[in-house]
Write a protein that holds these residues in place. Structure first.
Motif, PDB file in Angstrom:
ATOM      1  N   MET A  45       0.724  -1.198  -0.015  1.00  0.00           N
ATOM      2  CA  MET A  45       0.007  -0.049   0.063  1.00  0.00           C
ATOM      3  C   MET A  45       0.918   1.361   0.120  1.00  0.00           C
ATOM      4  O   MET A  45       1.712   1.300   0.642  1.00  0.00           O
ATOM      5  N   GLU A  46       0.464   2.199  -1.004  1.00  0.00           N
ATOM      6  CA  GLU A  46       1.060   3.559  -0.684  1.00  0.00           C
ATOM      7  C   GLU A  46       0.568   4.392   0.124  1.00  0.00           C
ATOM      8  O   GLU A  46      -0.705   4.606   0.344  1.00  0.00           O
ATOM      9  N   VAL A  47       1.452   4.795   1.450  1.00  0.00           N
ATOM     10  CA  VAL A  47       0.677   5.493   2.373  1.00  0.00           C
ATOM     11  C   VAL A  47       0.147   6.986   2.046  1.00  0.00           C
ATOM     12  O   VAL A  47      -0.312   7.585   2.897  1.00  0.00           O
ATOM     13  N   ARG A  48       0.926   7.658   1.006  1.00  0.00           N
ATOM     14  CA  ARG A  48       0.693   8.987   0.835  1.00  0.00           C
ATOM     15  C   ARG A  48      -0.907   9.221   0.541  1.00  0.00           C
ATOM     16  O   ARG A  48      -1.558   8.478  -0.352  1.00  0.00           O
ATOM     17  N   ASN A  49      -1.493  10.169   1.072  1.00  0.00           N
ATOM     18  CA  ASN A  49      -2.798  10.585   1.005  1.00  0.00           C
ATOM     19  C   ASN A  49      -3.651   9.721   1.787  1.00  0.00           C
ATOM     20  O   ASN A  49      -4.988   9.881   1.426  1.00  0.00           O
ATOM     21  N   LYS A  50      -3.195   8.795   2.288  1.00  0.00           N
ATOM     22  CA  LYS A  50      -4.035   7.817   3.163  1.00  0.00           C
ATOM     23  C   LYS A  50      -4.310   8.175   4.454  1.00  0.00           C
ATOM     24  O   LYS A  50      -3.707   9.102   5.237  1.00  0.00           O
ATOM     25  N   THR A  51      -5.616   7.581   5.213  1.00  0.00           N
ATOM     26  CA  THR A  51      -5.753   8.089   6.551  1.00  0.00           C
ATOM     27  C   THR A  51      -5.328   6.994   7.383  1.00  0.00           C
ATOM     28  O   THR A  51      -5.695   6.012   7.345  1.00  0.00           O
ATOM     29  N   VAL A  52      -5.011   7.514   8.676  1.00  0.00           N
ATOM     30  CA  VAL A  52      -4.395   6.539   9.704  1.00  0.00           C
ATOM     31  C   VAL A  52      -4.766   6.818  11.032  1.00  0.00           C
ATOM     32  O   VAL A  52      -5.084   8.146  11.665  1.00  0.00           O
ATOM     33  N   ILE A  53      -4.999   5.690  11.948  1.00  0.00           N
ATOM     34  CA  ILE A  53      -5.373   5.668  13.153  1.00  0.00           C
ATOM     35  C   ILE A  53      -4.121   4.846  13.837  1.00  0.00           C
ATOM     36  O   ILE A  53      -3.777   3.978  13.603  1.00  0.00           O
ATOM     37  N   VAL A  54      -3.615   5.561  14.858  1.00  0.00           N
ATOM     38  CA  VAL A  54      -2.614   4.850  15.584  1.00  0.00           C
ATOM     39  C   VAL A  54      -2.730   4.779  17.044  1.00  0.00           C
ATOM     40  O   VAL A  54      -2.863   6.122  17.935  1.00  0.00           O
ATOM     41  N   THR A  55      -3.116   3.840  17.614  1.00  0.00           N
ATOM     42  CA  THR A  55      -3.330   3.550  19.059  1.00  0.00           C
ATOM     43  C   THR A  55      -2.138   3.521  19.868  1.00  0.00           C
ATOM     44  O   THR A  55      -1.026   2.973  19.419  1.00  0.00           O
ATOM     45  N   GLY A  56      -1.974   3.635  21.159  1.00  0.00           N
ATOM     46  CA  GLY A  56      -0.557   3.832  21.906  1.00  0.00           C
ATOM     47  C   GLY A  56       0.105   4.758  21.333  1.00  0.00           C
ATOM     48  O   GLY A  56       1.496   4.676  21.187  1.00  0.00           O
ATOM     49  N   GLY A  57      -0.454   5.852  20.703  1.00  0.00           N
ATOM     50  CA  GLY A  57       0.347   6.700  19.807  1.00  0.00           C
ATOM     51  C   GLY A  57       1.279   7.950  20.806  1.00  0.00           C
ATOM     52  O   GLY A  57       1.882   8.629  20.182  1.00  0.00           O
ATOM     53  N   GLY A  58       1.050   8.062  22.228  1.00  0.00           N
ATOM     54  CA  GLY A  58       1.440   8.937  22.788  1.00  0.00           C
ATOM     55  C   GLY A  58       2.991   8.772  23.207  1.00  0.00           C
ATOM     56  O   GLY A  58       3.897   9.674  23.866  1.00  0.00           O
ATOM     57  N   THR A  59       3.695   7.500  22.720  1.00  0.00           N
ATOM     58  CA  THR A  59       4.785   7.210  23.339  1.00  0.00           C
ATOM     59  C   THR A  59       5.524   6.091  22.372  1.00  0.00           C
ATOM     60  O   THR A  59       4.945   5.511  21.621  1.00  0.00           O
ATOM     61  N   GLY A  60       6.908   5.743  22.493  1.00  0.00           N
ATOM     62  CA  GLY A  60       7.470   4.762  21.870  1.00  0.00           C
ATOM     63  C   GLY A  60       7.349   4.451  20.582  1.00  0.00           C
ATOM     64  O   GLY A  60       7.426   5.245  19.781  1.00  0.00           O
ATOM     65  N   ILE A  61       6.796   3.049  20.147  1.00  0.00           N
ATOM     66  CA  ILE A  61       6.695   2.729  18.750  1.00  0.00           C
ATOM     67  C   ILE A  61       5.423   3.706  18.118  1.00  0.00           C
ATOM     68  O   ILE A  61       5.474   4.076  17.124  1.00  0.00           O
ATOM     69  N   GLY A  62       4.441   3.914  19.168  1.00  0.00           N
ATOM     70  CA  GLY A  62       3.336   4.554  18.555  1.00  0.00           C
ATOM     71  C   GLY A  62       3.709   6.070  18.151  1.00  0.00           C
ATOM     72  O   GLY A  62       3.269   6.553  16.880  1.00  0.00           O
ATOM     73  N   ARG A  63       4.579   6.757  18.691  1.00  0.00           N
ATOM     74  CA  ARG A  63       4.951   8.090  18.498  1.00  0.00           C
ATOM     75  C   ARG A  63       5.617   7.974  17.226  1.00  0.00           C
ATOM     76  O   ARG A  63       5.523   8.660  16.365  1.00  0.00           O
ATOM     77  N   ALA A  64       6.712   7.017  17.079  1.00  0.00           N
ATOM     78  CA  ALA A  64       7.501   7.005  16.039  1.00  0.00           C
ATOM     79  C   ALA A  64       6.667   6.602  14.602  1.00  0.00           C
ATOM     80  O   ALA A  64       6.827   7.246  13.601  1.00  0.00           O
ATOM     81  N   LEU A  65       5.706   5.898  14.805  1.00  0.00           N
ATOM     82  CA  LEU A  65       4.701   5.494  13.866  1.00  0.00           C
ATOM     83  C   LEU A  65       3.939   6.724  13.206  1.00  0.00           C
ATOM     84  O   LEU A  65       3.667   7.103  12.245  1.00  0.00           O
ATOM     85  N   VAL A  66       3.304   7.583  14.218  1.00  0.00           N
ATOM     86  CA  VAL A  66       2.700   8.650  13.489  1.00  0.00           C
ATOM     87  C   VAL A  66       3.560   9.546  13.190  1.00  0.00           C
ATOM     88  O   VAL A  66       3.197  10.065  11.892  1.00  0.00           O
ATOM     89  N   LEU A  67       4.752   9.838  13.456  1.00  0.00           N
ATOM     90  CA  LEU A  67       5.842  10.809  12.682  1.00  0.00           C
ATOM     91  C   LEU A  67       6.054  10.126  11.492  1.00  0.00           C
ATOM     92  O   LEU A  67       6.295  10.743  10.391  1.00  0.00           O
ATOM     93  N   ALA A  68       6.310   8.842  11.300  1.00  0.00           N
ATOM     94  CA  ALA A  68       6.886   8.330  10.085  1.00  0.00           C
ATOM     95  C   ALA A  68       5.580   8.341   9.201  1.00  0.00           C
ATOM     96  O   ALA A  68       6.038   8.766   7.734  1.00  0.00           O
ATOM     97  N   PHE A  69       4.429   8.136   9.458  1.00  0.00           N
ATOM     98  CA  PHE A  69       3.255   8.022   8.612  1.00  0.00           C
ATOM     99  C   PHE A  69       2.937   9.518   8.218  1.00  0.00           C
ATOM    100  O   PHE A  69       2.619  10.001   7.093  1.00  0.00           O
ATOM    101  N   ALA A  70       3.007  10.547   9.122  1.00  0.00           N
ATOM    102  CA  ALA A  70       3.095  12.276   8.807  1.00  0.00           C
ATOM    103  C   ALA A  70       4.101  12.369   7.635  1.00  0.00           C
ATOM    104  O   ALA A  70       3.705  13.097   6.534  1.00  0.00           O
ATOM    105  N   ARG A  71       5.645  12.366   7.752  1.00  0.00           N
ATOM    106  CA  ARG A  71       6.442  12.416   7.142  1.00  0.00           C
ATOM    107  C   ARG A  71       6.275  11.624   5.645  1.00  0.00           C
ATOM    108  O   ARG A  71       6.822  12.220   4.698  1.00  0.00           O
TER     109      ARG A  71
END
Length: 270
Positions: free
Chosen positions: A1-27
């Motif tokens: 899947m191409e993540v560009r222009n996709k919408t994402v939910i990340v649980t446990g997003g306030g720290t650790g792997i979740g935080r890193a996932l949020v920032l990676a998807f954003a970038r």
């Protein structure tokens, strides 16, 4: 899947792997991201970081206890209202309990609700819209413990095996209807779960541990390839193969490892 222009939910997003996932998807160009965590302040902080990293991305944070099915449904409903749809659900929240047979029934229930039922709540909440479109992606943070085991924590080993089992079932049942599933299965990751709040905890998984950012990078690669297993520690695949090839030999080796790490670290071995 191409993540560009996709919408994402990340649980446990306030720290650790979740935080890193949020920032990676954003970038990577995601169109919208919902940052969910039981720690409302942590989720809000990560959302602000993601906005700074990717100003064009729509981002909001929400306090969610993933053990609560109604709360997960409300999260999906809010994200759908804001973004139009949910393309990717990263079911990342998880906990560890460093106990064996001394764990109480209530403790077993709590870790089961977070490490297993949270994935099921996510699927129930978002799968209908994904099936209607014929497209959607579940990215479940599990652990190498789901493929192998976890020395020092019976509840963690058991619930992570169950999480793998549910993800397999999800892929088998809905894979031909456009639903993709990936399981992130790292060994040691340099987060509070591994090191403790103040970095005071010692354990054998710290040697060879990787950063949460590395896990997120490998996750985006895995999503792009639509790989079921995402292995930030590639050696885990070889360990898993050995387990399947000769289960008894693998168990003997794990007993030796158990004796070694408990001798060196005592009961704090993860």
């Amino acid at each position: 899947m191409e993540v560009r222009n996709k919408t994402v939910i990340v649980t446990g997003g306030g720290t650790g792997i979740g935080r890193a996932l949020v920032l990676a998807f954003a970038r990577a160009g995601a169109r919208g991201i919902a940052v969910a965590d039981i720690d409302e302040a942590g989720a809000s902080q990560v959302a602000a970081e993601a906005v700074a990293a990717a100003p064009g991305c729509q981002i909001f944070s929400q306090r969610v206890d993933v053990a609560n099915a109604e709360a997960v449904q409300k999260l999906v409903d809010t994200a759908t209202q804001r973004f139009g749809q949910v393309d990717v659900f990263c079911s990342n929240a998880g906990i560890i309990l460093r106990k064996g047979l001394d764990a109480t029934a209530d403790e077993w229930q709590r870790i089961w609700e977070i490490n297993v039922m949270a994935h099921i709540h996510a699927a129930k909440a978002v799968l209908p819209q994904m099936l209607e479109r014929g497209d959607g992606y579940f990215v479940n943070t599990v652990s190498a413990a789901g493929l192998l085991s976890q020395i020092g924590s019976a509840p963690y080993a058991v619930t992570k095996h169950a999480a793998i089992g549910f993800a397999e079932w999800l892929s088998i049942t809905y894979g031909d209807r456009g639903i993709k599933v990936s399981c992130i299965c790292p060994q040691g990751v340099q987060t509070k779960m591994l090191f403790g709040e103040g970095g005071e905890r010692k354990g054998f998984l710290q040697a060879g541990s990787v950063t949460a950012e590395h896990v997120a990078e490998k996750t985006l690669e895995g999503v792009a390839n639509e790989s079921f297993l995402i292995l930030p520690h590639p050696e885990v695949l070889e360990y898993y193969r050995r387990k399947g090839q000769d289960y008894d030999r693998w168990l003997r080796g794990m007993r030796r490892l158990h004796d070694q790490v408990t001798k060196e670290f005592g009961n704090i071995v993860v």
